[in-house]
Design an enzyme around this catalytic site. Sequence first.
Site, PDB file in Angstrom:
ATOM      1  N   ASN A   9       7.028  13.111  -5.477  1.00  0.00           N
ATOM      2  CA  ASN A   9       8.103  13.424  -5.382  1.00  0.00           C
ATOM      3  C   ASN A   9       7.430  13.384  -7.211  1.00  0.00           C
ATOM      4  OD1 ASN A   9      10.317  11.848  -5.548  1.00  0.00           O
ATOM      5  ND2 ASN A   9       9.033  10.561  -5.956  1.00  0.00           N
ATOM      6  N   LYS A  11      10.971  13.736  -8.228  1.00  0.00           N
ATOM      7  CA  LYS A  11      11.550  12.887  -8.883  1.00  0.00           C
ATOM      8  C   LYS A  11      12.760  13.772  -9.491  1.00  0.00           C
ATOM      9  CE  LYS A  11       8.339   9.269  -8.889  1.00  0.00           C
ATOM     10  NZ  LYS A  11       7.980   7.845 -10.046  1.00  0.00           N
ATOM     11  N   HIS A  93      13.270   4.686  -2.208  1.00  0.00           N
ATOM     12  CA  HIS A  93      12.264   4.386  -3.465  1.00  0.00           C
ATOM     13  C   HIS A  93      12.417   3.363  -4.341  1.00  0.00           C
ATOM     14  CE1 HIS A  93       9.735   5.565  -7.365  1.00  0.00           C
ATOM     15  NE2 HIS A  93       9.265   6.006  -6.345  1.00  0.00           N
ATOM     16  N   GLU A  95      13.133   3.188  -7.511  1.00  0.00           N
ATOM     17  CA  GLU A  95      13.999   4.152  -8.384  1.00  0.00           C
ATOM     18  C   GLU A  95      15.278   4.028  -7.425  1.00  0.00           C
ATOM     19  OE1 GLU A  95      11.276   7.183  -9.594  1.00  0.00           O
ATOM     20  OE2 GLU A  95       9.940   6.023 -10.436  1.00  0.00           O
ATOM     21  N   GLU A 163       4.091   1.327  -2.811  1.00  0.00           N
ATOM     22  CA  GLU A 163       4.065   1.519  -4.404  1.00  0.00           C
ATOM     23  C   GLU A 163       4.716   0.442  -4.472  1.00  0.00           C
ATOM     24  OE1 GLU A 163       5.118   6.309  -4.744  1.00  0.00           O
ATOM     25  OE2 GLU A 163       6.831   5.174  -5.136  1.00  0.00           O
ATOM     26  N   GLY A 169       4.210   4.925 -13.103  1.00  0.00           N
ATOM     27  CA  GLY A 169       4.541   5.955 -13.990  1.00  0.00           C
ATOM     28  C   GLY A 169       4.036   5.193 -14.861  1.00  0.00           C
ATOM     29  N   SER A 209       0.132   5.648 -10.170  1.00  0.00           N
ATOM     30  CA  SER A 209      -0.609   6.347 -11.130  1.00  0.00           C
ATOM     31  C   SER A 209      -1.237   6.550  -9.762  1.00  0.00           C
ATOM     32  CB  SER A 209      -0.543   4.820 -11.620  1.00  0.00           C
ATOM     33  OG  SER A 209       0.309   4.571 -13.061  1.00  0.00           O
TER      34      SER A 209
HETATM   35  P1  13P Z   1       3.702   7.976 -10.481  1.00  0.00           P
HETATM   36  O1  13P Z   1       2.437   8.710  -9.744  1.00  0.00           O
HETATM   37  O2  13P Z   1       3.807   8.799 -11.828  1.00  0.00           O
HETATM   38  O3  13P Z   1       3.064   6.513 -11.644  1.00  0.00           O
HETATM   39  O4  13P Z   1       4.727   7.869  -9.819  1.00  0.00           O
HETATM   40  C1  13P Z   1       4.477   7.570  -8.684  1.00  0.00           C
HETATM   41  C2  13P Z   1       5.464   7.238  -7.609  1.00  0.00           C
HETATM   42  O5  13P Z   1       6.406   6.866  -7.487  1.00  0.00           O
HETATM   43  C3  13P Z   1       5.761   8.309  -6.496  1.00  0.00           C
HETATM   44  O6  13P Z   1       7.238   8.173  -6.008  1.00  0.00           O
END
Ligand code: 13P
Length: 249
Positions: A9, A11, A93, A95, A163, A169, A209
């Site tokens: 992803n 983003k 997601h 976010e 997640e 992150g 992560s």
């Molecule tokens: P990270 O791997 O950067 O922690 O992000 C995970 C994520 O939100 C994937 O959708």
Amino acid sequence: MRRKLAAGNWKMNGTSADLAQIEAIAQAHTGALSEIVMAPPTTLLHRASEFTKTGPVTLGAQDCDKHENGAHTGDISAEMLIDAGASYVILGHSERRADHAEHDEDVSAKAQIALKAGMRVIICLGEELEEREAENTLDVIAGQLARSIPADISGDRLVIAYEPIWAIGTGKVPSIEQIAEVHDFIRARLEERFGSRIARSVRLLYGGSVKPNNAAAIFAVDNVDGALVGGASLIADDFSPIINALDAS
Ligand code: 13P
């Protein structure tokens, strides 16, 4: 047998220059046992499809609208995403939930429209740190599962990504026992609701992560069928070892 899935992803990262990373992944993993999904921003989908027409990579989008078409300025329909080359769409997601006030019911509506259009959906769930610390994780997951997953699903077109929000992150990862507990719980809940045939065909991804140095341990967990990777999917040299670890699991 569920086919393992490594999904990247991106983003809100990536412009034309970064298409080379998708090309590199496609070239490096022609013999991959796992399925590989790359979800760059919508603006890159069509051009990325040049590298994914044949080969191991399929494309995913990061969201779609809950309407089929019409007067929704700035929004993108599932049909448009398919037209641009995507066959998967990530929905719900954390976010999107935080930045766009998306609720479970919106996620379910989007999933229905995407499935109807012929896409596969990756529905994201996960608890906040305060919820984990208050030992409410399984209740939170149960509620998100009940409300975000539409009633009529076919198991092989549904992927669920667990997640934990506090792991995204941050470099923090739940313990192997915590990941196992949630994944086992999701599988059991799916079985209760949809029966074992469908529940067994849904792939469960862990996200938050995931890096080359922790991927193998996470992939060794029962009921982890792959990963949804953010930061480490942006660069082929980081994502490749994760795909290799999944192939080897
Ligand atoms: P990270 O791997 O950067 O922690 O992000 C995970 C994520 O939100 C994937 O959708």
